[in-house]
Design an enzyme around this catalytic site. Structure first.
Site, mmCIF file in Angstrom:
data_model
loop_
_atom_site.group_PDB
_atom_site.id
_atom_site.type_symbol
_atom_site.label_atom_id
_atom_site.label_comp_id
_atom_site.label_asym_id
_atom_site.label_seq_id
_atom_site.Cartn_x
_atom_site.Cartn_y
_atom_site.Cartn_z
ATOM 1 N N HIS A 32 66.974 12.883 -15.907
ATOM 2 C CA HIS A 32 66.147 13.674 -14.973
ATOM 3 C C HIS A 32 66.686 14.913 -14.596
ATOM 4 O O HIS A 32 67.692 14.734 -13.764
ATOM 5 C CB HIS A 32 65.396 12.946 -13.866
ATOM 6 C CG HIS A 32 64.247 13.494 -13.275
ATOM 7 N ND1 HIS A 32 63.005 13.573 -13.629
ATOM 8 C CD2 HIS A 32 64.227 14.476 -12.367
ATOM 9 C CE1 HIS A 32 62.113 14.090 -12.910
ATOM 10 N NE2 HIS A 32 63.033 14.995 -12.134
ATOM 11 N N CYS A 33 66.139 15.980 -15.049
ATOM 12 C CA CYS A 33 66.856 17.353 -14.601
ATOM 13 C C CYS A 33 65.879 18.078 -13.547
ATOM 14 O O CYS A 33 64.576 18.429 -13.859
ATOM 15 C CB CYS A 33 66.760 18.254 -15.734
ATOM 16 S SG CYS A 33 67.679 19.928 -15.425
ATOM 17 N N PRO A 34 66.154 18.150 -12.314
ATOM 18 C CA PRO A 34 65.510 18.830 -11.260
ATOM 19 C C PRO A 34 65.337 20.238 -11.415
ATOM 20 O O PRO A 34 64.327 20.837 -10.921
ATOM 21 C CB PRO A 34 66.305 18.522 -9.889
ATOM 22 C CG PRO A 34 67.701 18.273 -10.239
ATOM 23 C CD PRO A 34 67.550 17.853 -11.734
#
Length: 265
Positions: A119-121
């Site tokens: 998951h890439c912010p």
């Protein structure tokens, strides 16, 4: 194949993505204003360099937007599992839904994603099977744009001839040194971070291993046959035409279909 729009409600992700957009806008507005257009008007550089700069910038922005809003591979609540493929599925112990192996449950998004990498912010989205190719393009064009901007910043002070026509009444020219120092700081920081990320992503695709599998010391790669790098990249980008690997305006056609998800990819 229709485009599935996917929005993640996460204030932290919005802030991270907003910072990326700010850096992009800072460079796309100020670098041409201070460096490119003045040197072009005085005949120091050809116009094609400005076109290339804006071309890379547009590709970078399109990859960012599409990676952020494209469904990464969210699983439906009631998937149809063919009898011959049940051995390739497993039960998620968090959402109690059946999912293909190598899927992962994202605690931030609250659902399972096919072949989730992480998951890439910075894009406020998961990186999964359906948007991994866009994330790679984002890394590539961000690094290319950063190098391009840093190169012109360096040449502006150490290579190009001094500008003769500068309107010092304009804010950008009165505070040019501070603006360019901030641009250089952001550029170097971005370049260091994106280079490491891009390198790990490329290694993961070559070895057909996701970031989550690496962190969890997954041993599936021992039983999985090693694929040629051309095949693994073709599966990620959805095409064997290498020139299309660099185009963010197209639709991805899945090549990896061990389970029936034609209308969910």
């Amino acid at each position: 194949m229709g485009l599935r729009i996917h929005f993640v409600v996460d204030p932290h992700g919005w802030c991270c993505m907003g910072l990326i957009v700010f850096v992009w806008l800072y460079n796309i507005v100020l670098i041409p204003k201070i460096v490119l257009f003045p040197h072009y008007e005085e005949g120091h550089i050809p116009g094609i360099l400005i076109i290339i700069f804006y071309g890379i910038s547009i590709f970078c922005l399109v990859a960012l937007v599409r990676a952020s809003i494209t469904d990464p591979g969210r699983l439906p609540e009631n998937p149809k599992i063919p009898h011959g493929e049940r051995e390739f599925w497993e039960l998620c112990n968090k959402c109690n839904l059946m999912r293909p192996k190598r899927s992962h449950h994202c605690s931030r998004c609250g659902h399972c994603v096919r072949r989730m990498d992480h998951h890439c912010p910075w894009i406020n989205n998961c990186v999964g099977e359906d948007n991994h190719w866009l994330f790679l393009q984002l890394c590539f064009y961000t690094e290319l744009l950063t190098c391009y901007a840093l190169m012109f910043s360096f040449c502006h002070y150490y290579y190009f001839l001094p500008l003769k026509k500068r309107n010092l009444d304009l804010f950008v020219f009165r505070h040019e040194l501070a603006i360019m120092r901030l641009a250089a700081f952001m550029g170097i920081t971005m370049l260091v971070g994106i280079t490491g990320l891009f390198y790990t992503q490329l290694i993961g695709i070559i070895t057909d291993t996701t970031s989550i599998e690496k962190m969890s010391n997954c041993c599936e790669d021992i039983s999985r046959p090693r694929k040629p790098w051309q095949q693994t990249f073709s599966e990620v980008f959805g095409t064997r035409w290498k020139i299309l690997w660099f185009i963010p305006f197209r639709q991805r056609q899945p090549l990896r279909v061990p389970y029936h998800f034609a209308n969910h990819v």
